[in-house]
Design a protein around this motif. Structure first.
Motif, mmCIF file in Angstrom:
data_model
loop_
_atom_site.group_PDB
_atom_site.id
_atom_site.type_symbol
_atom_site.label_atom_id
_atom_site.label_comp_id
_atom_site.label_asym_id
_atom_site.label_seq_id
_atom_site.Cartn_x
_atom_site.Cartn_y
_atom_site.Cartn_z
ATOM 1 N N UNK A 131 14.456 38.797 65.318
ATOM 2 C CA UNK A 131 15.340 39.947 65.154
ATOM 3 C C UNK A 131 16.278 40.072 66.345
ATOM 4 N N UNK A 132 17.399 40.769 66.116
ATOM 5 C CA UNK A 132 18.349 41.026 67.194
ATOM 6 C C UNK A 132 18.125 42.388 67.831
ATOM 7 N N UNK A 133 17.345 43.237 67.154
ATOM 8 C CA UNK A 133 17.129 44.594 67.647
ATOM 9 C C UNK A 133 15.709 45.033 67.334
ATOM 10 N N UNK A 134 15.111 45.752 68.259
ATOM 11 C CA UNK A 134 13.804 46.363 68.061
ATOM 12 C C UNK A 134 13.969 47.866 68.203
ATOM 13 N N UNK A 135 13.618 48.592 67.142
ATOM 14 C CA UNK A 135 13.746 50.052 67.152
ATOM 15 C C UNK A 135 12.369 50.689 67.061
ATOM 16 N N UNK A 136 12.161 51.778 67.822
ATOM 17 C CA UNK A 136 10.903 52.505 67.764
ATOM 18 C C UNK A 136 11.137 53.942 68.202
ATOM 19 N N UNK A 137 10.044 54.724 68.236
ATOM 20 C CA UNK A 137 10.143 56.107 68.675
ATOM 21 C C UNK A 137 9.144 56.996 67.978
ATOM 22 N N UNK A 138 9.344 58.311 68.120
ATOM 23 C CA UNK A 138 8.553 59.327 67.448
ATOM 24 C C UNK A 138 7.107 59.337 67.928
ATOM 25 N N UNK A 139 6.172 59.624 67.021
ATOM 26 C CA UNK A 139 4.774 59.795 67.393
ATOM 27 C C UNK A 139 4.163 58.527 67.965
ATOM 28 N N UNK A 140 4.642 57.379 67.512
ATOM 29 C CA UNK A 140 4.064 56.119 67.966
ATOM 30 C C UNK A 140 4.153 55.961 69.475
ATOM 31 N N UNK A 141 5.224 56.450 70.077
ATOM 32 C CA UNK A 141 5.419 56.282 71.517
ATOM 33 C C UNK A 141 4.594 57.254 72.341
ATOM 34 N N UNK A 142 4.179 58.367 71.748
ATOM 35 C CA UNK A 142 3.441 59.375 72.506
ATOM 36 C C UNK A 142 1.943 59.325 72.252
ATOM 37 N N UNK A 143 1.498 58.562 71.252
ATOM 38 C CA UNK A 143 0.072 58.444 70.948
ATOM 39 C C UNK A 143 -0.545 57.356 71.821
ATOM 40 N N UNK A 147 0.942 54.109 72.482
ATOM 41 C CA UNK A 147 2.199 54.286 73.179
ATOM 42 C C UNK A 147 2.383 53.319 74.337
ATOM 43 N N UNK A 148 1.333 53.148 75.125
ATOM 44 C CA UNK A 148 1.404 52.221 76.254
ATOM 45 C C UNK A 148 1.584 50.788 75.775
ATOM 46 N N UNK A 149 0.915 50.437 74.696
ATOM 47 C CA UNK A 149 1.058 49.087 74.144
ATOM 48 C C UNK A 149 2.490 48.851 73.675
ATOM 49 N N UNK A 150 3.092 49.860 73.063
ATOM 50 C CA UNK A 150 4.468 49.718 72.597
ATOM 51 C C UNK A 150 5.419 49.558 73.775
ATOM 52 N N UNK A 151 5.223 50.353 74.835
ATOM 53 C CA UNK A 151 6.076 50.224 76.021
ATOM 54 C C UNK A 151 5.980 48.820 76.614
#
Length: 331
Positions: A131-143, A147-151
Motif C-alpha cells: 500500500x501507499x498509505x496506512x490509515x488508522x485512528x479512533x478507539x484502536x489507538x487508545x485501547x 494502541x501501543x502495538x499500532x504505534x
C-alpha cells in the motif's frame, strides 16, 4: 508505450463497532426494538475508500458473534480486502445512542477487552509492501495493549508509506485526556491528521483551528485538516491554509460523515499521486482540490440514513469550481 499505473492502494487499521439505536416504529409500551448498523471510524473509512474505487485493505479483528459476521459482510460487499484480518473470541463492541438518531453521543452497551477489529495481526505483511498509505485512528489507538502495538506498527511502516490518523475522539467511551496524552506522538508519526471541530474542542479547549494546526504542525504533522460541519473544512499544509465550503445537502444523518471525508481526501490525494511518502510534492492547490472532493463525499453520506457512503459509479461525485475555495495563506 508506458504501461498504465496500477491504482494506489490504502491499508486501514482499526476497529469495527455496531451502532445500535431505538426503532420507534417497531417499539411498543412493553417492548423496545433496536436497530444495529455496522460502523466504527476505521471500518467506515475503509468502506468509503473501496466504494470510491481505491483498492483498500482492512487489518483488524472480527468477533465470532453475529455482529462480527455483519461487519465482515459489509466490508466484503463494499470491495474491501480482508486478507490479514483475524477472528477473535471477544464479543463485538456495541455503541448505544440516547435517541432514535444514531448521530447522537454513544455509550458502550457491551464490554470488551478491546474493540473488535483493532490491532495489527501477526500474519499481516508490512503495509509498505502492498500500500501507499496506512490509515488508522479512533478507539484502536487508545485501547491497550493494541494502541501501543499500532504505534510501533506506524513507526516501522512510515518508512515506506504515507501515514494518516483520525483521532475520532469518543468522550463517552475513552476519556479525552487519553487522546491528549498520545496526540503529540501521533503527530510525530503522521503525515496527515484529520479531525473535526468537536474533536478540537475536546483536545485543545478554547484554541482556534488555526492555532491548533500550528501546534500539530510543530509536533510533526505536515497536513492538518479540520472539518467544521456546515462551515466546510480548514486545511493547513505546513502552515499555509485554505478553506473549502460544505456543499448544499438535505442532511438526513451525520453518522460516518467525517470518516467519508477522510476517505474522499485520501482517494483524491492518491489520484493526484501524492501518497506513498512524506507529501513532498503536495501543494495548496491540490490540497484544496482533495478537500473539496472529500466534502462532496461527506455531503452525500449525510444525505442518507446511517454510515452509508456513496459508490463512485452510482453517485455524481464532482469537484465544484475553483472559485468556491478561499485560500487563506499562512497565519
Amino acid at each position: 508505450m508506458a504501461r498504465p499505473q496500477a491504482p494506489v492502494s490504502v491499508t486501514v487499521l482499526g476497529e469495527c463497532v455496531a451502532d445500535t439505536f431505538t426503532d420507534p416504529v417497531r417499539s411498543s409500551s412493553d417492548e423496545l426494538a433496536l436497530r444495529a448498523l455496522p460502523g466504527g471510524g476505521p471500518a467506515n473509512t475503509a468502506v468509503a475508500l473501496a466504494r470510491l474505487g481505491t483498492p483498500t485493505r482492512f487489518l483488524g479483528r472480527f468477533s465470532t458473534d453475529v455482529f462480527g459476521t455483519l461487519f465482515r459482510a459489509r466490508l466484503s460487499a463494499s470491495g474491501v480486502d480482508l486478507t490479514g484480518s483475524v477472528t477473535a473470541p471477544e464479543p463485538s463492541t456495541l455503541a448505544s445512542p440516547t435517541s432514535t438518531r444514531p448521530a447522537r453521543p454513544r455509550t458502550p452497551s457491551t464490554p470488551t477487552a478491546r474493540p473488535t477489529g483493532s490491532g495489527p495481526t501477526k500474519n499481516s505483511p508490512p503495509p509498505g509492501r502492498t500500500a501507499a498509505c496506512l490509515h488508522t485512528g479512533s478507539l484502536a489507538l487508545t485501547s491497550q495493549p493494541g494502541g501501543t502495538r499500532i504505534e510501533d506498527h506506524l513507526a516501522k511502516a512510515r518508512e515506506h508509506v504515507t501515514v494518516s490518523i483520525d483521532p475520532n475522539v469518543r468522550p463517552l467511551l475513552v476519556p479525552p485526556a487519553a487522546y491528549r496524552e498520545r496526540l503529540p506522538h501521533w503527530c510525530a508519526l503522521a503525515d496527515i491528521l484529520r479531525l473535526s471541530e468537536d474533536d478540537l474542542a475536546l483536545l485543545l479547549p478554547g484554541v482556534s483551528p488555526e492555532e491548533a494546526c500550528d501546534t500539530w504542525h510543530a509536533a510533526g504533522a505536515r497536513l492538518v485538516v479540520i472539518t467544521l460541519g456546515g462551515r466546510g473544512a480548514l486545511a493547513s499544509l505546513d502552515g499555509h491554509r485554505v478553506t473549502v465550503p460544505t456543499p448544499a445537502v438535505n442532511v438526513v444523518d451525520t453518522v460516518g460523515a467525517g470518516d467519508s471525508f477522510t476517505a474522499g481526501l485520501l482517494h483524491r490525494l492518491a489520484a493526484r499521486g501524492h501518497l506513498g511518502g512524506r507529501l513532498d510534492r503536495l501543494n495548496l492547490e491540490d490540497t484544496a482540490d482533495a478537500c473539496t472532493f472529500a466534502a462532496r463525499v461527506a455531503a452525500l453520506t449525510c444525505s442518507v440514513p446511517g454510515a452509508d457512503p456513496p459508490w463512485a459509479e452510482t453517485s455524481a461525485i464532482s469537484v465544484p469550481a475553483i472559485s468556491g475555495r478561499r485560500p487563506l495563506g499562512r497565519q
